[in-house]
Write an enzyme that holds these catalytic residues in place. Sequence first.
Site, PDB file in Angstrom:
ATOM      1  N   ILE B  83       0.588  -1.623   0.309  1.00 19.85           N
ATOM      2  CA  ILE B  83      -0.367   0.129   0.022  1.00 19.85           C
ATOM      3  C   ILE B  83       0.831   1.280   0.142  1.00 19.85           C
ATOM      4  O   ILE B  83       1.463   0.705   0.767  1.00 19.85           O
ATOM      5  CB  ILE B  83      -0.910  -0.037   1.422  1.00 19.85           C
ATOM      6  CG1 ILE B  83      -1.744  -1.562   1.531  1.00 19.85           C
ATOM      7  CG2 ILE B  83      -1.938   1.366   1.001  1.00 19.85           C
ATOM      8  CD1 ILE B  83      -2.089  -1.237   2.554  1.00 19.85           C
ATOM      9  N   CYS B  84       0.638   2.871  -1.158  1.00 18.30           N
ATOM     10  CA  CYS B  84       1.260   3.608  -0.900  1.00 18.30           C
ATOM     11  C   CYS B  84       0.719   4.675   0.247  1.00 18.30           C
ATOM     12  O   CYS B  84      -0.788   4.925  -0.981  1.00 18.30           O
ATOM     13  CB  CYS B  84       1.522   3.841  -2.445  1.00 18.30           C
ATOM     14  SG  CYS B  84       2.594   5.774  -2.034  1.00 18.30           S
ATOM     15  N   LEU B  85       0.557   5.375   1.554  1.00 20.86           N
ATOM     16  CA  LEU B  85      -0.480   5.182   1.554  1.00 20.86           C
ATOM     17  C   LEU B  85       0.930   6.470   2.537  1.00 20.86           C
ATOM     18  O   LEU B  85       2.052   6.124   3.000  1.00 20.86           O
ATOM     19  CB  LEU B  85      -0.880   4.892   2.855  1.00 20.86           C
ATOM     20  CG  LEU B  85      -2.103   5.860   3.766  1.00 20.86           C
ATOM     21  CD1 LEU B  85      -3.007   6.635   3.090  1.00 20.86           C
ATOM     22  CD2 LEU B  85      -2.375   4.898   4.515  1.00 20.86           C
TER      23      LEU B  85
END
Lengths: 516, 146
Positions: B83-85
Amino acid sequence: MYHFNQGTGNQAQPSSSESPQSGSNGNAFSAFGISHSNQNNIITTENSGSGSAAAIVNRNTINDSSSEETPHDRTALPITLSLTGNNNNNNNNPNLNSVNAATNHILNVPRSTLGAAAAAADLALSNNNNTGNDPNGNTKNVRHYVYSANQPNADSLLHLDLQENTILPPKLTNKELRKLKDKNGLFSLRLTPFIDNVSTTNQGLYFDPIVRTAGPGSQLVIGRYTERVREAISKLPENYHPVVFKSKVISRTHGCFKVDSQGNWYIKDVKSSSGTFLNHQRLSPASTLSKDIPLHDGDVLQLGMDFRGGTEEIYRCVKMRVEINKSWKRKANAFNKEALNKIKELQKLTNGGIDEEDCSICLSKIKPCQAIFISPCSHSWHFHCVRRLVMSSYPQFVCPNCRAACDLEATIESSDSEDALSESDDEVQEDHQIQQSQLKQETDLVNKNNSGVSEVNTENENANHTGQFNIFYTSPHNNNNINENNHTTTSQLDPNVLNSLGVQLDDPKDDIDMEH
Amino acid sequence: MSRLIKEYKTINAQDDILLFPETADNLNNWTAMITGPPNTPYEGHDFKLYISIPDAYPNSPPMVKFHREAMPHVNVNYETGEICLDILKGEWSPVYNLLYTVQSIERLLSEPNADSPLNLELGILMREGDKTAYDSLVRYYLQRQK
C-alpha cells in the site's frame, strides 16, 4: 543452550515455582551448556509479554501447566548458566565437557529437598576457589545463579570472601528488608553508563541501562557478550540475564555480583585480565581473584581499561554507576505531585480546557517524577517516549499530535517577539518592556562578569512608555570576545540576533542604535 | 509492548472495525477486515489486511498489506498487496495507532490518489480522468476473483 536449574523437581513447573514441595525426583538438575536430553524434555513456554522461557525439566515433572503462558516475573527460579560453559575453555567440543561437568555435579549433589541448584552453586563456587591455585589458570567456572526470593541458606551459598576490615551495615528488620525488595521479593541492581564529562575525553562504552533482579544468595556473572552468551540468554527474561557487555576488554568471565540475604551487593573480580575498578580503585592485579567488596549506592564501577586508546567501540572499557535495591525509584513527594498538577493546569489553559492525561505515544499516564517534554505547541509526552523524535530531527521538531513544526533552538527573545506580533498593539508594547527588562538583566550580568570591561553599555531608560532602548557596541570585535567569554549569554547578545530582534520588533517608536 | 496491549483493549472495546491479532499470544501480527465503502466499486466486497508490527513501533509505522492479487486500487500494488499511503511511510506519527491506520486505509478506498500510483494500469485511467473506465476496471478485477 541454557537451562533452568531445577532445585527440586517440581520447580520445573513455572506455575508452581513459588510453592516448593519435597522433590519427588531430586535430580531434576541441569547445567548450562548441556545438550544431552535423553532423560529430559525441552519445553518452551512462549510468553506474549516481554520474554519467553524454556526449561529443561525432568520428564516426571511435566504436566499441562508447563506449556501454559509463563508470566514474565514468574519464570522458574533458580536459573543457572555459565558464560564459558565448561571447565576447559578453548575446546572444540564444549557439550561433551559440560556433560562431564554436569555428571560430576550430579554425583556430588545430595538428593535433598534443599535442592540440586543450591548444591550445584556450592560446588561451582568451591571449584572456582580451588582453581584459584590452579597453575593453568584457565578454569574459570564461575556460574550465573539467580535464586528465588525465598532461597534458604542464601548466605552460605555465596562463599563470601570479605576483606578483614569490611564493615557491613547492621542487620535489617524484616520490614526494612521488604522495602529494599521488589514486588517479587527480589533484590535489584541497576547499572547506567557513567558519563564523566570533566576528567576524560573518552566516554567508555555506551550501553542501555541494565536492571537485574535476584533473590538472596544469587551470583550474577559479569562477562563479555559473545555469540554463545546470546544464544544462552535469548529466551530468559532480561532481568535474569548475566551482565554482559560488547567490549573486548571485558574478560569472558570477568567478575560477578553477589547479593546476600540482607540485600547487600558485592563485586568480585574473577581473574579478569584487564581489571575491575571500584571508585577508581583496582580490586585485584591481573588474572587474580579479588575479595568480595561491598557495593554502595552510587558507586562508580569500571570494567577493564581502554585498549588502543579506546577509539574503537569494541576496545572501550565499561564505566558505570551502580544503584542498588530500587534506589533509583524515587517516591513522589508533595512537591513532585504539586509540580505535575501545575503543569497539567497550565496545559488546560493552553488547550482550552482539554485535559490530556495520557502520553499519546506510550498511551500511559504521566506521573510525578517522570521527565516530561513540552513542545512549543503545548503538547507533552514522556521525555523517554518523545526523545527519538526530538533527537532525530533536532532542532526542528514536528509535533506528533498536531504536526506543528517548531525550532527548538529558537532564542527565547525572538519567539517572544513573534508571539507579540500576533497580538494586539498594546500587548506588543508591554511585551517590549518585558523584553527590555530581560535584556537589561542579561546585559547587567555580562557587565558584572566582565567588571572593568565595558564593551557593552546598555542604556535602558524606561521613562519613555513607548519603550526605547539603546545598545552600544564599541566594536564588533570586542563583542565577539564577550560571546566567547560568556557562553550563557552568547545567543542573547549576538549582534545578529539583536538585529533580527530589532527587525522583528518592527515598531517605529523603537529606536535601536548601534555605534561602532 | 505495553502500548500494544493498551491498543488491544481499545480495539476490543469498539466494534466499527474488525481488527484482531492473528494468534492470541502474539501482538506483533494482526489481521483486519475492511468493507468496501458504499458508492464505490468496492461496495459489497470485504478485504483482508495483514499488519505486522516492527520492534520500533510506535516510532516506526506498522507494515500493512492487502492480500496479494486481491485489491485493485491505484495506490495498491496488485501483485504484492503493498500500500502506498503517506502515513505508512514518512508521515507516520507515533500518536497514530492501529485503529487509525486501518481507518485511513478504508478511507483510501473511497479517495484514491493518482499522484502516487502503484497500479499503473489504473493510475493511467485515473490521470486521464476516465472515472467510468476506472470504476469498471476495478469491478472487473473484483468480479474475476469471485
